[in-house]
Design a protein around this motif. Structure first.
Motif, PDB file in Angstrom:
ATOM      1  N   ASP A  18     -14.274 -20.585 -12.393  1.00 39.97           N
ATOM      2  CA  ASP A  18     -14.086 -19.390 -11.562  1.00 39.97           C
ATOM      3  C   ASP A  18     -13.601 -19.786 -10.167  1.00 39.97           C
ATOM      4  OD1 ASP A  18     -14.211 -16.985 -10.250  1.00 39.97           O
ATOM      5  OD2 ASP A  18     -16.283 -16.527 -10.802  1.00 39.97           O
ATOM      6  N   TYR A  19     -12.399 -19.309  -9.811  1.00 45.65           N
ATOM      7  CA  TYR A  19     -11.849 -19.563  -8.480  1.00 45.65           C
ATOM      8  C   TYR A  19     -11.711 -18.265  -7.683  1.00 45.65           C
ATOM      9  CZ  TYR A  19     -10.795 -24.130 -10.443  1.00 45.65           C
ATOM     10  OH  TYR A  19     -10.901 -25.373 -11.032  1.00 45.65           O
ATOM     11  N   GLY A  20     -12.449 -17.246  -8.109  1.00 48.67           N
ATOM     12  CA  GLY A  20     -12.459 -15.989  -7.374  1.00 48.67           C
ATOM     13  C   GLY A  20     -11.147 -15.236  -7.416  1.00 48.67           C
ATOM     14  N   GLN A  21     -10.408 -15.377  -8.505  1.00 43.83           N
ATOM     15  CA  GLN A  21      -9.095 -14.749  -8.581  1.00 43.83           C
ATOM     16  C   GLN A  21      -9.034 -13.670  -9.660  1.00 43.83           C
ATOM     17  OE1 GLN A  21      -7.150 -18.777  -8.740  1.00 43.83           O
ATOM     18  NE2 GLN A  21      -5.674 -17.792  -7.375  1.00 43.83           N
ATOM     19  N   ALA A  22      -8.028 -12.838  -9.529  1.00 42.23           N
ATOM     20  CA  ALA A  22      -7.791 -11.767 -10.491  1.00 42.23           C
ATOM     21  C   ALA A  22      -6.288 -11.551 -10.601  1.00 42.23           C
ATOM     22  CB  ALA A  22      -8.485 -10.479 -10.053  1.00 42.23           C
ATOM     23  N   VAL A  23      -5.895 -10.829 -11.635  1.00 45.83           N
ATOM     24  CA  VAL A  23      -4.486 -10.466 -11.797  1.00 45.83           C
ATOM     25  C   VAL A  23      -4.372  -8.955 -11.927  1.00 45.83           C
ATOM     26  CG1 VAL A  23      -3.817 -12.648 -12.863  1.00 45.83           C
ATOM     27  CG2 VAL A  23      -4.590 -10.749 -14.317  1.00 45.83           C
ATOM     28  N   ILE A  24      -3.187  -8.461 -11.626  1.00 49.36           N
ATOM     29  CA  ILE A  24      -2.846  -7.060 -11.864  1.00 49.36           C
ATOM     30  C   ILE A  24      -1.578  -7.043 -12.708  1.00 49.36           C
ATOM     31  CG2 ILE A  24      -2.216  -4.847 -10.849  1.00 49.36           C
ATOM     32  CD1 ILE A  24      -3.654  -5.745  -8.287  1.00 49.36           C
ATOM     33  N   TYR A  25      -1.701  -6.481 -13.893  1.00 50.19           N
ATOM     34  CA  TYR A  25      -0.548  -6.374 -14.785  1.00 50.19           C
ATOM     35  C   TYR A  25       0.329  -5.226 -14.315  1.00 50.19           C
ATOM     36  CZ  TYR A  25       2.058  -5.475 -19.140  1.00 50.19           C
ATOM     37  OH  TYR A  25       3.048  -5.257 -20.075  1.00 50.19           O
ATOM     38  N   LYS A  26       1.606  -5.523 -14.092  1.00 50.29           N
ATOM     39  CA  LYS A  26       2.546  -4.522 -13.593  1.00 50.29           C
ATOM     40  C   LYS A  26       3.162  -3.688 -14.710  1.00 50.29           C
ATOM     41  CE  LYS A  26       4.779  -7.737 -11.185  1.00 50.29           C
ATOM     42  NZ  LYS A  26       5.747  -8.373 -10.244  1.00 50.29           N
ATOM     43  N   GLY A  27       2.851  -4.042 -15.969  1.00 55.47           N
ATOM     44  CA  GLY A  27       3.404  -3.311 -17.099  1.00 55.47           C
ATOM     45  C   GLY A  27       4.822  -3.764 -17.413  1.00 55.47           C
ATOM     46  N   GLY A  28       5.353  -3.203 -18.495  1.00 53.47           N
ATOM     47  CA  GLY A  28       6.762  -3.404 -18.794  1.00 53.47           C
ATOM     48  C   GLY A  28       7.106  -4.379 -19.891  1.00 53.47           C
ATOM     49  N   GLY A  86      -9.405 -19.896 -13.956  1.00 54.88           N
ATOM     50  CA  GLY A  86      -8.234 -20.657 -13.543  1.00 54.88           C
ATOM     51  C   GLY A  86      -7.254 -20.913 -14.667  1.00 54.88           C
ATOM     52  N   ASN A  87      -7.763 -21.180 -15.873  1.00 49.00           N
ATOM     53  CA  ASN A  87      -6.871 -21.440 -17.003  1.00 49.00           C
ATOM     54  C   ASN A  87      -6.077 -20.201 -17.389  1.00 49.00           C
ATOM     55  OD1 ASN A  87      -7.864 -24.017 -17.063  1.00 49.00           O
ATOM     56  ND2 ASN A  87      -8.898 -23.836 -19.037  1.00 49.00           N
ATOM     57  N   THR A  88      -6.748 -19.066 -17.432  1.00 49.56           N
ATOM     58  CA  THR A  88      -6.048 -17.829 -17.781  1.00 49.56           C
ATOM     59  C   THR A  88      -4.980 -17.507 -16.746  1.00 49.56           C
ATOM     60  OG1 THR A  88      -7.958 -16.946 -18.975  1.00 49.56           O
ATOM     61  CG2 THR A  88      -6.338 -15.352 -18.183  1.00 49.56           C
ATOM     62  N   LEU A  89      -5.292 -17.734 -15.485  1.00 47.36           N
ATOM     63  CA  LEU A  89      -4.297 -17.497 -14.438  1.00 47.36           C
ATOM     64  C   LEU A  89      -3.055 -18.354 -14.679  1.00 47.36           C
ATOM     65  CD1 LEU A  89      -3.915 -15.972 -11.671  1.00 47.36           C
ATOM     66  CD2 LEU A  89      -4.446 -18.173 -10.622  1.00 47.36           C
ATOM     67  N   ALA A  90      -3.258 -19.623 -15.014  1.00 46.25           N
ATOM     68  CA  ALA A  90      -2.118 -20.505 -15.276  1.00 46.25           C
ATOM     69  C   ALA A  90      -1.318 -20.038 -16.485  1.00 46.25           C
ATOM     70  CB  ALA A  90      -2.613 -21.936 -15.490  1.00 46.25           C
ATOM     71  N   MET A  91      -2.008 -19.545 -17.512  1.00 45.48           N
ATOM     72  CA  MET A  91      -1.316 -19.073 -18.713  1.00 45.48           C
ATOM     73  C   MET A  91      -0.458 -17.844 -18.442  1.00 45.48           C
ATOM     74  SD  MET A  91      -4.270 -19.581 -21.602  1.00 45.48           S
ATOM     75  CE  MET A  91      -4.989 -21.209 -21.895  1.00 45.48           C
ATOM     76  N   LEU A  92      -0.792 -17.130 -17.393  1.00 48.85           N
ATOM     77  CA  LEU A  92      -0.012 -15.954 -17.025  1.00 48.85           C
ATOM     78  C   LEU A  92       1.066 -16.274 -15.992  1.00 48.85           C
ATOM     79  CD1 LEU A  92      -2.920 -13.358 -16.745  1.00 48.85           C
ATOM     80  CD2 LEU A  92      -1.312 -13.636 -18.645  1.00 48.85           C
ATOM     81  N   MET A  93       0.748 -17.139 -15.038  1.00 50.98           N
ATOM     82  CA  MET A  93       1.644 -17.334 -13.900  1.00 50.98           C
ATOM     83  C   MET A  93       2.535 -18.565 -14.016  1.00 50.98           C
ATOM     84  SD  MET A  93       0.847 -14.600 -12.492  1.00 50.98           S
ATOM     85  CE  MET A  93       2.058 -14.757 -11.180  1.00 50.98           C
ATOM     86  N   ASP A  94       2.254 -19.464 -14.953  1.00 45.39           N
ATOM     87  CA  ASP A  94       3.093 -20.647 -15.148  1.00 45.39           C
ATOM     88  C   ASP A  94       3.857 -20.567 -16.468  1.00 45.39           C
ATOM     89  OD1 ASP A  94       2.115 -21.631 -12.764  1.00 45.39           O
ATOM     90  OD2 ASP A  94       0.540 -22.827 -13.711  1.00 45.39           O
ATOM     91  N   GLY A 150     -17.835 -22.142  -9.652  1.00 49.54           N
ATOM     92  CA  GLY A 150     -18.545 -22.584 -10.847  1.00 49.54           C
ATOM     93  C   GLY A 150     -17.913 -22.032 -12.108  1.00 49.54           C
ATOM     94  N   LEU A 151     -18.676 -22.066 -13.190  1.00 53.67           N
ATOM     95  CA  LEU A 151     -18.166 -21.568 -14.464  1.00 53.67           C
ATOM     96  C   LEU A 151     -17.889 -20.074 -14.392  1.00 53.67           C
ATOM     97  CD1 LEU A 151     -20.395 -23.416 -17.090  1.00 53.67           C
ATOM     98  CD2 LEU A 151     -17.942 -23.736 -16.720  1.00 53.67           C
ATOM     99  N   PHE A 152     -16.825 -19.669 -15.061  1.00 50.69           N
ATOM    100  CA  PHE A 152     -16.488 -18.247 -15.114  1.00 50.69           C
ATOM    101  C   PHE A 152     -17.539 -17.527 -15.950  1.00 50.69           C
ATOM    102  CE2 PHE A 152     -14.260 -14.416 -16.215  1.00 50.69           C
ATOM    103  CZ  PHE A 152     -13.426 -14.173 -15.135  1.00 50.69           C
ATOM    104  N   PRO A 153     -18.080 -16.416 -15.463  1.00 51.95           N
ATOM    105  CA  PRO A 153     -19.155 -15.729 -16.202  1.00 51.95           C
ATOM    106  C   PRO A 153     -18.650 -15.078 -17.490  1.00 51.95           C
ATOM    107  CG  PRO A 153     -18.468 -14.430 -14.301  1.00 51.95           C
ATOM    108  CD  PRO A 153     -17.772 -15.764 -14.182  1.00 51.95           C
ATOM    109  N   GLY A 154     -19.512 -15.085 -18.488  1.00 56.66           N
ATOM    110  CA  GLY A 154     -19.207 -14.383 -19.734  1.00 56.66           C
ATOM    111  C   GLY A 154     -18.195 -15.068 -20.611  1.00 56.66           C
ATOM    112  N   CYS A 155     -18.018 -16.373 -20.436  1.00 59.28           N
ATOM    113  CA  CYS A 155     -17.016 -17.093 -21.219  1.00 59.28           C
ATOM    114  C   CYS A 155     -17.576 -17.422 -22.597  1.00 59.28           C
ATOM    115  CB  CYS A 155     -16.623 -18.377 -20.493  1.00 59.28           C
ATOM    116  SG  CYS A 155     -15.381 -19.338 -21.356  1.00 59.28           S
ATOM    117  N   ALA A 156     -16.977 -16.856 -23.631  1.00 55.53           N
ATOM    118  CA  ALA A 156     -17.434 -17.117 -24.999  1.00 55.53           C
ATOM    119  C   ALA A 156     -16.286 -16.894 -25.963  1.00 55.53           C
ATOM    120  CB  ALA A 156     -18.602 -16.207 -25.363  1.00 55.53           C
TER     121      ALA A 156
END
Length: 355
Positions: A265-275, A301-309, A327-333
């Motif tokens: 968890d790096y305190g980040q989020a994304v907003i999907y612009k659609g399309g 952090g991994n999900t962010l990279a999968m979207l932005m890279d 620390g660890l991202f909450p609810g990861c399963a």
């Protein structure tokens, strides 16, 4: 060619005439594709479509202009559907070891190009074994997307297939594939059964081994897109297999350096612009990430990279600079792929992490 490869070639080149000859539902597809993919599949020649033995939908979103490789393409159903979806500026290569299947595919290349309105086919079919992809005329680091549909389980050296796929992909490219897995390692006597092997069962990887093999090949964070329990239609085969459970899983393995070993968890989020075509309102990265357009969606952090890279970057905005680690991202399963699935299950809520 080893004995197992000979069994597979005979089963798919001679024993099976069409998908109606199958004895289980392992090599059939239950997924409902989005309309634009359905239209592409419907445009495939009937003879090609009748020889389709896939176990899932190995066609992701956002394909226009991509260079694609299909591992175990058979008669070319997915190759030709992808040829339409990538457009005239994209290209699709299919690899298969079975002459009978490749003959059907090559006979229909010109027909599909004409149907799609292309000046020339944007497809190529190569004979070869997935275990020896390194010996084929395929350039490393050149493919945006590699797909495979219920074929890797038939390979005798599965770790090598994943290593070669990683080598062939561009950075940010992905191996998006459907395959069959078992909830335990298959006993040797069952693994040698030609019908069980041909039906994509006795060659199935143990799910835990798949995770380890994928990571060792360089795919640090394998993601499950969807999954379903398999049914065994034939009573004799069901009796042979006993309590072993099988699942068809569509997975997404993205070639990215620097991913964390766990969901951090790096305190980040994304907003999907659609399309994105077929996902205009909700983008589905995997089984744990259904991201509604316009909604702030916390990510690791991994999900962010999968979207932005990757090719998805233009469709997302990022919230937060990632400068602080929490620390660890909450609810990861990860999902239980062998559990019975409910097709009407609601999308994952924001904050659910990696699968």
């Amino acid at each position: 060619m080893n004995q197992i490869q000979d069994i597979v070639k005979t089963y798919y080149g001679e024993t099976l005439s069409t998908s109606n000859d199958l004895k289980t539902d392992a090599c059939t597809t239950a997924d409902s594709p989005p309309p634009h993919v359905s239209a592409a599949l419907a445009a495939v020649h009937d003879e090609v479509a009748s020889k389709y033995y896939g176990c899932g939908l190995a066609i992701p979103s956002l394909l226009e202009g991509l260079k694609v490789l299909d591992l175990g393409c058979g008669a070319g159903r997915d190759v030709f559907a992808l040829a339409k979806l990538v457009g005239p500026d994209g290209h699709v290569t299919g690899v298969d070891m079975t002459d009978a299947q490749l003959d059907v595919a090559r006979e229909h290349e010109a027909w599909h190009a004409e149907q799609f309105g292309y000046d020339a086919p944007n497809t190529r079919f190569v004979k070869g074994y997935l275990e020896t992809l390194g010996e084929l005329d395929l350039e490393p680091n050149t493919f945006d997307l590699i797909i495979s549909n219920c074929v890797i389980n038939l390979c005798t050296d599965k770790p090598e297939v994943f290593r070669q796929a990683h080598r062939l992909l561009k950075p940010g490219g992905e191996l998006y594939f459907s395959d069959v897995y078992a909830d335990r390692r298959i006993p040797a006597d069952l693994a040698a059964d030609p019908v069980l092997y041909g039906e994509c069962l006795s060659g199935a990887l143990y799910w835990g081994d798949f995770q380890s093999i994928a990571k060792a090949a360089g795919f640090t964070d394998p993601r499950t897109v969807n999954h379903r329990r398999l049914g065994i239609i034939d009573p004799a085969l069901k009796d042979k297999l006993g309590p072993i459970r099988f699942a068809s899983v569509t997975a997404r393995l993205i070639k990215l350096d620097g991913l964390d070993a766990a969901c951090e968890d790096y305190g980040q989020a994304v907003i999907y612009k659609g399309g994105i075509p077929g996902m205009e309102q909700v983008f589905v990265l995997d089984a744990e990430h259904s991201i509604e357009a316009g909604r702030v969606f916390p990510v690791c952090g991994n999900t962010l990279a999968m979207l932005m890279d990757t090719r998805f970057a233009p469709y997302f905005d990022v919230v937060g600079d990632g400068a602080t680690h929490y620390g660890l991202f909450p609810g990861c399963a990860a999902p239980d792929v062998f559990a019975s699935t409910d097709e009407d299950e609601a999308p994952a809520s924001p904050g659910g992490c990696c699968g």
